[in-house]
Every structure is written in C-alpha cells, then in structure tokens.
Write a protein that holds these residues in place. Structure first.
Motif, mmCIF file in Angstrom:
data_model
loop_
_atom_site.group_PDB
_atom_site.id
_atom_site.type_symbol
_atom_site.label_atom_id
_atom_site.label_comp_id
_atom_site.label_asym_id
_atom_site.label_seq_id
_atom_site.Cartn_x
_atom_site.Cartn_y
_atom_site.Cartn_z
ATOM 1 N N LEU A 26 -11.880 50.987 -17.800
ATOM 2 C CA LEU A 26 -12.314 52.186 -17.086
ATOM 3 C C LEU A 26 -11.183 53.205 -17.044
ATOM 4 C CD1 LEU A 26 -14.160 50.469 -14.099
ATOM 5 C CD2 LEU A 26 -15.038 51.051 -16.369
ATOM 6 N N VAL A 27 -11.547 54.462 -17.124
ATOM 7 C CA VAL A 27 -10.589 55.573 -17.161
ATOM 8 C C VAL A 27 -11.001 56.602 -16.102
ATOM 9 C CG1 VAL A 27 -10.023 55.202 -19.597
ATOM 10 C CG2 VAL A 27 -11.920 56.715 -18.988
ATOM 11 N N PRO A 28 -10.179 57.636 -15.904
ATOM 12 C CA PRO A 28 -10.526 58.632 -14.890
ATOM 13 C C PRO A 28 -11.960 59.163 -15.034
ATOM 14 C CG PRO A 28 -8.291 58.986 -15.607
ATOM 15 C CD PRO A 28 -8.868 57.908 -16.507
ATOM 16 N N GLY A 29 -12.645 59.211 -13.884
ATOM 17 C CA GLY A 29 -14.034 59.649 -13.837
ATOM 18 C C GLY A 29 -15.022 58.497 -13.797
ATOM 19 N N ASP A 30 -14.569 57.285 -14.160
ATOM 20 C CA ASP A 30 -15.464 56.118 -14.168
ATOM 21 C C ASP A 30 -15.627 55.538 -12.765
ATOM 22 O OD1 ASP A 30 -15.930 56.226 -16.891
ATOM 23 O OD2 ASP A 30 -14.413 54.723 -17.392
ATOM 24 N N LEU A 31 -16.791 54.920 -12.548
ATOM 25 C CA LEU A 31 -17.079 54.230 -11.291
ATOM 26 C C LEU A 31 -16.522 52.819 -11.334
ATOM 27 C CD1 LEU A 31 -20.835 55.145 -10.717
ATOM 28 C CD2 LEU A 31 -18.850 56.125 -9.567
ATOM 29 N N LEU A 32 -15.984 52.390 -10.224
ATOM 30 C CA LEU A 32 -15.463 51.034 -10.073
ATOM 31 C C LEU A 32 -16.131 50.415 -8.857
ATOM 32 C CD1 LEU A 32 -13.340 48.837 -10.787
ATOM 33 C CD2 LEU A 32 -11.760 50.052 -9.289
ATOM 34 N N GLY A 33 -16.660 49.225 -9.013
ATOM 35 C CA GLY A 33 -17.283 48.539 -7.884
ATOM 36 C C GLY A 33 -18.737 48.895 -7.692
ATOM 37 N N TRP A 34 -19.466 49.090 -8.799
ATOM 38 C CA TRP A 34 -20.889 49.458 -8.743
ATOM 39 C C TRP A 34 -21.701 48.470 -7.916
ATOM 40 C CZ3 TRP A 34 -24.288 45.837 -10.181
ATOM 41 C CH2 TRP A 34 -23.818 44.813 -11.008
ATOM 42 N N SER A 35 -21.272 47.212 -7.883
ATOM 43 C CA SER A 35 -22.065 46.198 -7.179
ATOM 44 C C SER A 35 -22.156 46.475 -5.682
ATOM 45 C CB SER A 35 -21.508 44.804 -7.443
ATOM 46 O OG SER A 35 -20.116 44.766 -7.221
ATOM 47 N N ALA A 36 -21.334 47.366 -5.173
ATOM 48 C CA ALA A 36 -21.437 47.764 -3.765
ATOM 49 C C ALA A 36 -22.711 48.562 -3.508
ATOM 50 C CB ALA A 36 -20.223 48.585 -3.365
ATOM 51 N N MET A 37 -23.360 49.015 -4.575
ATOM 52 C CA MET A 37 -24.589 49.803 -4.444
ATOM 53 C C MET A 37 -25.853 48.979 -4.644
ATOM 54 S SD MET A 37 -23.597 52.745 -3.598
ATOM 55 C CE MET A 37 -25.175 53.573 -3.711
ATOM 56 N N VAL A 38 -25.726 47.739 -5.127
ATOM 57 C CA VAL A 38 -26.878 46.925 -5.510
ATOM 58 C C VAL A 38 -26.825 45.594 -4.757
ATOM 59 C CG1 VAL A 38 -28.052 45.839 -7.466
ATOM 60 C CG2 VAL A 38 -26.824 47.990 -7.805
ATOM 61 N N GLU A 39 -27.952 45.229 -4.145
ATOM 62 C CA GLU A 39 -27.985 43.939 -3.441
ATOM 63 C C GLU A 39 -27.638 42.828 -4.412
ATOM 64 O OE1 GLU A 39 -31.220 43.008 -0.731
ATOM 65 O OE2 GLU A 39 -31.755 45.124 -0.723
ATOM 66 N N PRO A 40 -26.891 41.830 -4.007
ATOM 67 C CA PRO A 40 -26.449 41.474 -2.655
ATOM 68 C C PRO A 40 -25.119 42.102 -2.243
ATOM 69 C CG PRO A 40 -25.890 39.694 -4.119
ATOM 70 C CD PRO A 40 -26.566 40.754 -4.958
ATOM 71 N N TYR A 41 -24.714 43.207 -2.876
ATOM 72 C CA TYR A 41 -23.493 43.927 -2.526
ATOM 73 C C TYR A 41 -22.254 43.033 -2.640
ATOM 74 C CZ TYR A 41 -27.280 46.532 -0.381
ATOM 75 O OH TYR A 41 -28.465 47.170 -0.147
ATOM 76 N N LYS A 42 -22.173 42.318 -3.743
ATOM 77 C CA LYS A 42 -21.104 41.346 -3.961
ATOM 78 C C LYS A 42 -20.420 41.658 -5.292
ATOM 79 C CE LYS A 42 -20.904 36.471 -4.962
ATOM 80 N NZ LYS A 42 -21.658 35.233 -5.001
ATOM 81 N N TYR A 43 -19.093 41.724 -5.282
ATOM 82 C CA TYR A 43 -18.360 41.986 -6.518
ATOM 83 C C TYR A 43 -18.533 40.821 -7.485
ATOM 84 C CZ TYR A 43 -16.174 45.919 -4.191
ATOM 85 O OH TYR A 43 -15.964 47.098 -3.546
ATOM 86 N N THR A 44 -18.646 41.149 -8.767
ATOM 87 C CA THR A 44 -18.931 40.124 -9.775
ATOM 88 C C THR A 44 -17.849 40.030 -10.841
ATOM 89 O OG1 THR A 44 -20.205 41.731 -11.043
ATOM 90 C CG2 THR A 44 -21.431 40.362 -9.465
ATOM 91 N N ALA A 45 -16.825 40.871 -10.780
ATOM 92 C CA ALA A 45 -15.791 40.882 -11.810
ATOM 93 C C ALA A 45 -14.419 41.054 -11.162
ATOM 94 C CB ALA A 45 -16.052 42.019 -12.803
ATOM 95 N N ILE A 46 -13.409 40.956 -11.995
ATOM 96 C CA ILE A 46 -12.030 41.162 -11.560
ATOM 97 C C ILE A 46 -11.567 42.485 -12.152
ATOM 98 C CG2 ILE A 46 -9.669 40.274 -11.739
ATOM 99 C CD1 ILE A 46 -11.044 37.458 -12.078
ATOM 100 N N ALA A 47 -11.021 43.354 -11.323
ATOM 101 C CA ALA A 47 -10.513 44.645 -11.773
ATOM 102 C C ALA A 47 -8.992 44.596 -11.736
ATOM 103 C CB ALA A 47 -11.036 45.765 -10.882
ATOM 104 N N THR A 48 -8.363 44.934 -12.874
ATOM 105 C CA THR A 48 -6.910 44.895 -12.979
ATOM 106 C C THR A 48 -6.416 46.233 -13.512
ATOM 107 O OG1 THR A 48 -7.022 42.528 -13.499
ATOM 108 C CG2 THR A 48 -4.960 43.660 -13.995
ATOM 109 N N ALA A 49 -5.584 46.911 -12.722
ATOM 110 C CA ALA A 49 -5.009 48.175 -13.169
ATOM 111 C C ALA A 49 -3.987 47.891 -14.263
ATOM 112 C CB ALA A 49 -4.354 48.902 -12.004
ATOM 113 N N THR A 50 -4.087 48.633 -15.370
ATOM 114 C CA THR A 50 -3.152 48.464 -16.481
ATOM 115 C C THR A 50 -2.120 49.589 -16.526
ATOM 116 O OG1 THR A 50 -4.664 49.601 -17.978
ATOM 117 C CG2 THR A 50 -4.839 47.202 -17.862
#
Length: 100
Positions: A26-50
């Motif tokens: 993901l780069v500037p302008g991209d959404l991070l954490g989309w699962s916060a908008m969709v039930e069950p509102y649970k993160y499903t991946a690992i996000a690592t800043a590079t």
C-alpha cells in the motif's frame, strides 16, 4: 480504518508453516484496515511499514454511521473496498502459485 498519507505498508498473511507472505503493498492514498468496515470488524492480515509511514486514522464506527446516513458515500466507499479486495485476492493468488 486508516488512509496512508506518507510511506509504504506491506500487507502480509501468516502461512501454516509460519512464513509471512506479502500479498499487497500500500502507498499514499490507499486504505488500510478495510475490515473495520465489514462485519465481524476483525483484522485479517498483518500490516508492516517498509518506510517511515504516516496514517490518517478514521473512527470506523462513526464512518459506518455516516455511510448509513449518506448512501452515496457508503456506495463509493464500498466500491473502494471491493477494488482493494480484488487487488488483495490477485496478490494472494500470485503468492499461492509461487509456493512449492
């Protein structure tokens, strides 16, 4: 939910063998954490800043309420999330094909 303002973030999944696989960057302008908008509102991946990264954090509960009050906003956001998911799925397919 966050929007990347500056930087770069790899989206990774943990495989059964303990290996992390990157399926999207993901780069500037991209959404991070989309699962916060969709039930069950649970993160499903690992996000690592590079790279050094700055995010704009959005209160997911308030955003969902705003989308209910403004269906056009909700539709546009849903289309962005669908696009993101399509890209993520394609990245996962590529990574799965690379597994020996």
């Amino acid at each position: 939910l966050s929007i990347i303002l500056v930087g770069e973030v790899n989206i990774q999944y943990l495989l059964g063998n303990g290996e992390l696989r990157t399926v999207d960057t993901l780069v500037p302008g991209d959404l991070l954490g989309w699962s916060a908008m969709v039930e069950p509102y649970k993160y499903t991946a690992i996000a690592t800043a590079t790279k050094p990264t700055e995010l704009a954090k959005i209160d997911s509960t308030k955003l969902r309420q705003l989308c209910e009050q403004n269906p056009l906003l909700g539709y546009r956001l849903a289309m962005q999330v669908a696009k993101l998911l399509g890209n993520r799925l394609e990245g996962a397919r590529v990574q799965l094909a690379a597994i020996d």
